[in-house]
Write a protein that holds these residues in place. Structure first.
Motif, PDB file in Angstrom:
ATOM      1  N   GLU A  43       0.835  -1.196   0.000  1.00 32.99           N
ATOM      2  CA  GLU A  43       0.000   0.000   0.000  1.00 32.99           C
ATOM      3  C   GLU A  43       0.870   1.246   0.000  1.00 32.99           C
ATOM      4  O   GLU A  43       1.905   1.291   0.657  1.00 32.99           O
ATOM      5  CB  GLU A  43      -0.923  -0.005   1.224  1.00 32.99           C
ATOM      6  CG  GLU A  43      -1.852   1.200   1.318  1.00 32.99           C
ATOM      7  CD  GLU A  43      -2.812   1.319   0.151  1.00 32.99           C
ATOM      8  OE1 GLU A  43      -2.344   1.577  -0.978  1.00 32.99           O
ATOM      9  OE2 GLU A  43      -4.031   1.165   0.355  1.00 32.99           O
ATOM     10  N   HIS A  44       0.443   2.257  -0.731  1.00 28.49           N
ATOM     11  CA  HIS A  44       1.244   3.478  -0.893  1.00 28.49           C
ATOM     12  C   HIS A  44       0.372   4.691  -0.599  1.00 28.49           C
ATOM     13  O   HIS A  44      -0.333   5.206  -1.468  1.00 28.49           O
ATOM     14  CB  HIS A  44       1.835   3.545  -2.298  1.00 28.49           C
ATOM     15  CG  HIS A  44       2.791   2.435  -2.589  1.00 28.49           C
ATOM     16  ND1 HIS A  44       2.383   1.177  -2.943  1.00 28.49           N
ATOM     17  CD2 HIS A  44       4.150   2.391  -2.531  1.00 28.49           C
ATOM     18  CE1 HIS A  44       3.447   0.400  -3.116  1.00 28.49           C
ATOM     19  NE2 HIS A  44       4.520   1.106  -2.866  1.00 28.49           N
ATOM     20  N   ILE A  45       0.419   5.129   0.661  1.00 28.90           N
ATOM     21  CA  ILE A  45      -0.362   6.280   1.125  1.00 28.90           C
ATOM     22  C   ILE A  45       0.601   7.385   1.539  1.00 28.90           C
ATOM     23  O   ILE A  45       1.110   7.390   2.658  1.00 28.90           O
ATOM     24  CB  ILE A  45      -1.266   5.911   2.310  1.00 28.90           C
ATOM     25  CG1 ILE A  45      -2.190   4.747   1.962  1.00 28.90           C
ATOM     26  CG2 ILE A  45      -2.081   7.136   2.759  1.00 28.90           C
ATOM     27  CD1 ILE A  45      -3.259   5.068   0.950  1.00 28.90           C
ATOM     28  N   PRO A  46       0.901   8.336   0.653  1.00 25.65           N
ATOM     29  CA  PRO A  46       1.688   9.504   1.063  1.00 25.65           C
ATOM     30  C   PRO A  46       0.784  10.612   1.574  1.00 25.65           C
ATOM     31  O   PRO A  46      -0.448  10.500   1.525  1.00 25.65           O
ATOM     32  CB  PRO A  46       2.359   9.918  -0.250  1.00 25.65           C
ATOM     33  CG  PRO A  46       1.329   9.572  -1.291  1.00 25.65           C
ATOM     34  CD  PRO A  46       0.612   8.333  -0.788  1.00 25.65           C
ATOM     35  N   ASP A  47       1.391  11.692   2.067  1.00 24.65           N
ATOM     36  CA  ASP A  47       0.681  12.918   2.441  1.00 24.65           C
ATOM     37  C   ASP A  47      -0.324  12.694   3.570  1.00 24.65           C
ATOM     38  O   ASP A  47      -1.327  13.391   3.670  1.00 24.65           O
ATOM     39  CB  ASP A  47      -0.059  13.515   1.232  1.00 24.65           C
ATOM     40  CG  ASP A  47       0.804  13.597  -0.012  1.00 24.65           C
ATOM     41  OD1 ASP A  47       1.988  13.931   0.129  1.00 24.65           O
ATOM     42  OD2 ASP A  47       0.303  13.324  -1.117  1.00 24.65           O
ATOM     43  N   GLY A  48      -0.053  11.720   4.430  1.00 27.80           N
ATOM     44  CA  GLY A  48      -1.039  11.298   5.409  1.00 27.80           C
ATOM     45  C   GLY A  48      -1.351  12.336   6.478  1.00 27.80           C
ATOM     46  O   GLY A  48      -0.450  12.872   7.127  1.00 27.80           O
ATOM     47  N   GLU A  49      -2.629  12.603   6.665  1.00 24.19           N
ATOM     48  CA  GLU A  49      -3.122  13.458   7.749  1.00 24.19           C
ATOM     49  C   GLU A  49      -3.813  12.564   8.774  1.00 24.19           C
ATOM     50  O   GLU A  49      -4.840  11.939   8.488  1.00 24.19           O
ATOM     51  CB  GLU A  49      -4.103  14.498   7.222  1.00 24.19           C
ATOM     52  CG  GLU A  49      -3.456  15.615   6.425  1.00 24.19           C
ATOM     53  CD  GLU A  49      -2.796  16.668   7.323  1.00 24.19           C
ATOM     54  OE1 GLU A  49      -3.045  16.661   8.542  1.00 24.19           O
ATOM     55  OE2 GLU A  49      -2.056  17.505   6.786  1.00 24.19           O
ATOM     56  N   PRO A  50      -3.277  12.472  10.010  1.00 23.63           N
ATOM     57  CA  PRO A  50      -3.873  11.614  11.026  1.00 23.63           C
ATOM     58  C   PRO A  50      -4.893  12.362  11.895  1.00 23.63           C
ATOM     59  O   PRO A  50      -4.648  13.483  12.329  1.00 23.63           O
ATOM     60  CB  PRO A  50      -2.657  11.213  11.874  1.00 23.63           C
ATOM     61  CG  PRO A  50      -1.761  12.420  11.801  1.00 23.63           C
ATOM     62  CD  PRO A  50      -1.984  13.040  10.439  1.00 23.63           C
ATOM     63  N   TYR A  51      -6.025  11.714  12.139  1.00 25.03           N
ATOM     64  CA  TYR A  51      -7.037  12.285  13.030  1.00 25.03           C
ATOM     65  C   TYR A  51      -7.658  11.179  13.869  1.00 25.03           C
ATOM     66  O   TYR A  51      -7.852  10.058  13.383  1.00 25.03           O
ATOM     67  CB  TYR A  51      -8.149  12.974  12.237  1.00 25.03           C
ATOM     68  CG  TYR A  51      -7.716  14.257  11.573  1.00 25.03           C
ATOM     69  CD1 TYR A  51      -7.665  15.444  12.291  1.00 25.03           C
ATOM     70  CD2 TYR A  51      -7.359  14.280  10.227  1.00 25.03           C
ATOM     71  CE1 TYR A  51      -7.261  16.630  11.678  1.00 25.03           C
ATOM     72  CE2 TYR A  51      -6.954  15.453   9.605  1.00 25.03           C
ATOM     73  CZ  TYR A  51      -6.902  16.624  10.346  1.00 25.03           C
ATOM     74  OH  TYR A  51      -6.504  17.784   9.743  1.00 25.03           O
ATOM     75  N   ILE A  52      -7.989  11.500  15.109  1.00 25.51           N
ATOM     76  CA  ILE A  52      -8.724  10.576  15.968  1.00 25.51           C
ATOM     77  C   ILE A  52     -10.188  10.980  15.953  1.00 25.51           C
ATOM     78  O   ILE A  52     -10.542  12.097  16.335  1.00 25.51           O
ATOM     79  CB  ILE A  52      -8.172  10.589  17.402  1.00 25.51           C
ATOM     80  CG1 ILE A  52      -6.727  10.078  17.427  1.00 25.51           C
ATOM     81  CG2 ILE A  52      -9.048   9.724  18.308  1.00 25.51           C
ATOM     82  CD1 ILE A  52      -6.078  10.117  18.792  1.00 25.51           C
ATOM     83  N   PHE A  53     -11.044  10.065  15.488  1.00 23.98           N
ATOM     84  CA  PHE A  53     -12.481  10.293  15.449  1.00 23.98           C
ATOM     85  C   PHE A  53     -13.200   9.149  16.166  1.00 23.98           C
ATOM     86  O   PHE A  53     -12.646   8.059  16.336  1.00 23.98           O
ATOM     87  CB  PHE A  53     -12.986  10.376  14.005  1.00 23.98           C
ATOM     88  CG  PHE A  53     -12.508  11.578  13.242  1.00 23.98           C
ATOM     89  CD1 PHE A  53     -12.545  12.847  13.798  1.00 23.98           C
ATOM     90  CD2 PHE A  53     -12.028  11.452  11.940  1.00 23.98           C
ATOM     91  CE1 PHE A  53     -12.116  13.968  13.090  1.00 23.98           C
ATOM     92  CE2 PHE A  53     -11.600  12.555  11.218  1.00 23.98           C
ATOM     93  CZ  PHE A  53     -11.643  13.817  11.791  1.00 23.98           C
ATOM     94  N   ASP A  54     -14.446   9.402  16.543  1.00 24.79           N
ATOM     95  CA  ASP A  54     -15.279   8.349  17.115  1.00 24.79           C
ATOM     96  C   ASP A  54     -15.513   7.252  16.079  1.00 24.79           C
ATOM     97  O   ASP A  54     -15.729   7.535  14.894  1.00 24.79           O
ATOM     98  CB  ASP A  54     -16.635   8.920  17.558  1.00 24.79           C
ATOM     99  CG  ASP A  54     -16.503   9.855  18.750  1.00 24.79           C
ATOM    100  OD1 ASP A  54     -15.582   9.670  19.560  1.00 24.79           O
ATOM    101  OD2 ASP A  54     -17.326  10.790  18.858  1.00 24.79           O
ATOM    102  N   ASP A  55     -15.483   6.019  16.540  1.00 25.72           N
ATOM    103  CA  ASP A  55     -15.798   4.888  15.682  1.00 25.72           C
ATOM    104  C   ASP A  55     -17.317   4.869  15.480  1.00 25.72           C
ATOM    105  O   ASP A  55     -18.066   4.645  16.426  1.00 25.72           O
ATOM    106  CB  ASP A  55     -15.328   3.593  16.348  1.00 25.72           C
ATOM    107  CG  ASP A  55     -15.515   2.374  15.469  1.00 25.72           C
ATOM    108  OD1 ASP A  55     -16.360   2.416  14.555  1.00 25.72           O
ATOM    109  OD2 ASP A  55     -14.822   1.360  15.712  1.00 25.72           O
TER     110      ASP A  55
END
Length: 545
Positions: A43-55
């Protein structure tokens, strides 16, 4: 001791166990991986923005969602679709593919007027109304036909998202101000801010009803921080990749920075993430420093600085606090170009002095193989060789990927495709081999935690490799790849007449039984034939009694 190729891939299979939660409408797949990159290597995911959200399917539980580009075009940046991956905040080595979340047709309505748009680095923000209803806004960097500023929304963090700002008068254009590499942020008071730019940084307060246009009575702030081409010799040196986070009462702006020529003792590069901070969302900002350098800066045997990750490129990412630990999320290149980028992560520390004029201090992360295993990798697990964080050759100063002048080891891109790249990701092998292991090459892994095998007997390093028809040796070092400050603990001889198929070969490492805690491992390649690869390296693991 040798084992056939089949056994290696059976062991690798343990890294990619699959489950399918019934609660998800798209039946996503969860994959167990350990190391850096932290997603499966296909898998090739660049430019990643991480966020914590409710499931959304498990009330009270939270997940980390990664929104990035999707390098699927093979010969150019990004792809024509955006996908999302997520993980429980409690299990960061099990990442779930939540599926495709957006694809945009050329005419703005998704109708088949040729190929879909290419979607570059996105961002996401969450807006909650007075009734507690949540809407997730996705901002793809869609440059098709000069178009910028698309917005798509969804009631779920994992989509699907639907574009919501098409221009009523022209269905192929979108309303809004946001342009290259957008970032959007909803403040605690409900105000919305947008950021973008390439070479020049821009910021603006947005209309909360459109989430895309400049709020009436306000103006776009141009040159929010200094650019790398500005003639004022500013420290910011903004290039691209805007990202914004609020930490306590401070606004932290993360971005890709062009270093100065000779800074850190190396040539200029845009392979670093830096940060600036301020008391207000649109500045003024104070330059903070470097968060991660994708070159993996190291010192050679004489103390000179060099890049231990020999492929240059760009980077883009941000920071996120998970269970009290801060991380920087970024990407690396593999192969011989910038079109097969992979998601990376490293721990950092973040300290904030609250109050007007207070300082934000973010430590510079180290480029390692650990991923979320920040206490060190378990040496008794099997790992793809491609999690290497040090890969160099005998002429490190001359590494220059645009000219394809490689004098040593590098991590090969493996899309699981045929030779024509006709079907990306058709075969999902969690393998990135380390190739071109010529005389003088060094491959390194930081770090393993050896406490679990301290004092055990018959410790071996098992290297899954394919000999390539020449004589050579692989010296195994602990801590540094030379006798000064390091220790030679074993040697493997490769002979020209070894069968050229993949097998596991053992190197006895008696000295390792004395180790405790975290240590780096290095493989140093030597051969009388200077320019031919000794072997292809595929997997790495330890065994012990």
């Amino acid at each position: 001791m040798k084992k056939h190729y089949f056994l290696i891939f059976c062991a690798i299979g343990a890294l990619t166990s699959c489950t399918q939660p019934a609660s998800q409408s798209v039946a996503p797949t969860t994959l167990s991986t350990t190391g850096n990159p932290y997603m499966p290597l296909w898998e090739h995911i660049p430019d990643g923005e991480p966020y914590i959200f409710d499931d959304p399917d498990n009330p009270g539980q939270k997940r980390v969602y990664i929104y990035g580009s999707h390098d699927t075009r093979i010969t150019d940046y990004c792809g024509r679709e955006l996908v999302v991956w997520s993980a429980s905040v409690d299990t960061l080595t099990k990442w779930r593919y939540d599926g495709e979340i957006l694809r945009v047709g050329k005419n703005g309505e998704g109708k088949p007027f040729g190929e879909d748009d290419v979607l570059f680095a996105p961002d996401v923000t969450l807006k909650t109304d007075e009734n507690g209803v949540k809407t997730y806004y996705l901002y793809p960097n869609d440059q098709c036909g000069g178009r910028n500023g698309l917005i798509a929304k969804s009631s779920r963090p994992d989509g699907p998202f639907e574009v919501c700002n098409w221009n009523k008068e022209n269905p192929d254009s979108a309303s809004g101000i946001l342009q290259f590499d957008p970032a959007v942020f909803v403040d605690d008071d409900g105000k919305v801010y947008g950021y973008w730019g390439f070479g020049t940084s821009h910021g603006a307060e947005l209309d909360p009803t459109t989430m895309a246009t400049v709020k009436q009575g306000t103006k776009v702030v141009e040159k929010m921080i200094g650019g790398f081409k500005d003639d004022d010799e500013n420290e910011f040196r903004f290039f691209e990749a805007s990202s914004i986070r609020k930490i306590k009462d401070k606004y932290v702006f993360i971005y890709s920075r062009f270093t100065k020529e000779g800074e850190f003792g190396l040539p200029t590069t845009n392979y670093t993430l830096a940060y600036a901070y301020g008391d207000n969302p649109l500045g003024p900002f104070t330059y903070g420093g470097t968060i991660i350098d994708g070159r993996g800066r190291e010192n050679d045997i004489d103390g000179n600085v060099f890049a231990s990750a020999n492929v240059s490129g760009n980077t883009h990412g941000s920071i996120c606090e998970i269970n009290g630990q801060w991380y920087v999320f970024y990407h690396r290149q593999n192969g011989l170009n910038e079109f097969s980028r992979q998601a990376m992560v490293a721990p950092i520390t973040v300290e904030v002095q609250e109050g007007k004029g207070g300082k934000v201090s973010i430590s510079e992360a180290e480029y390692t193989s650990e991923g979320f295993s920040i206490n060190g990798l378990d040496p008794l697990e099997i790992y793809p060789a491609g999690i290497a964080c040090w890969y160099t050759g005998p002429k490190v100063a001359e590494h220059n990927w645009p000219n394809n002048k490689f004098y040593g080891s590098y991590v090969a891109a493996d899309y699981g495709t045929d030779s024509k790249f006709s079907e990306p990701y058709a075969v999902k092998n969690n393998i990135n081999p380390v190739v071109n292991n010529t005389n003088g090459s060094i491959v390194g892994y930081k770090y393993f935690n050896f406490s679990g095998i301290t004092g055990k007997k018959d410790i071996n390093l098992l290297l899954g490799l394919t000999p390539q028809g020449i004589d050579g040796t692989i010296d195994v070092y602990i801590d540094r790849p030379w006798q000064q400050h390091g220790k030679l603990v074993g040697t493997l001889n490769i002979k020209w007449d070894m069968p050229q198929y993949s097998s596991e070969i053992a190197v006895k490492l008696d000295a390792v039984r004395e180790l405790k805690g975290k240590h780096a491992l290095y493989l140093v390649f030597t051969s009388p034939e200077k320019d031919k690869s000794i072997c292809t390296l595929e997997t790495i693991r330890f065994t012990a009694k």
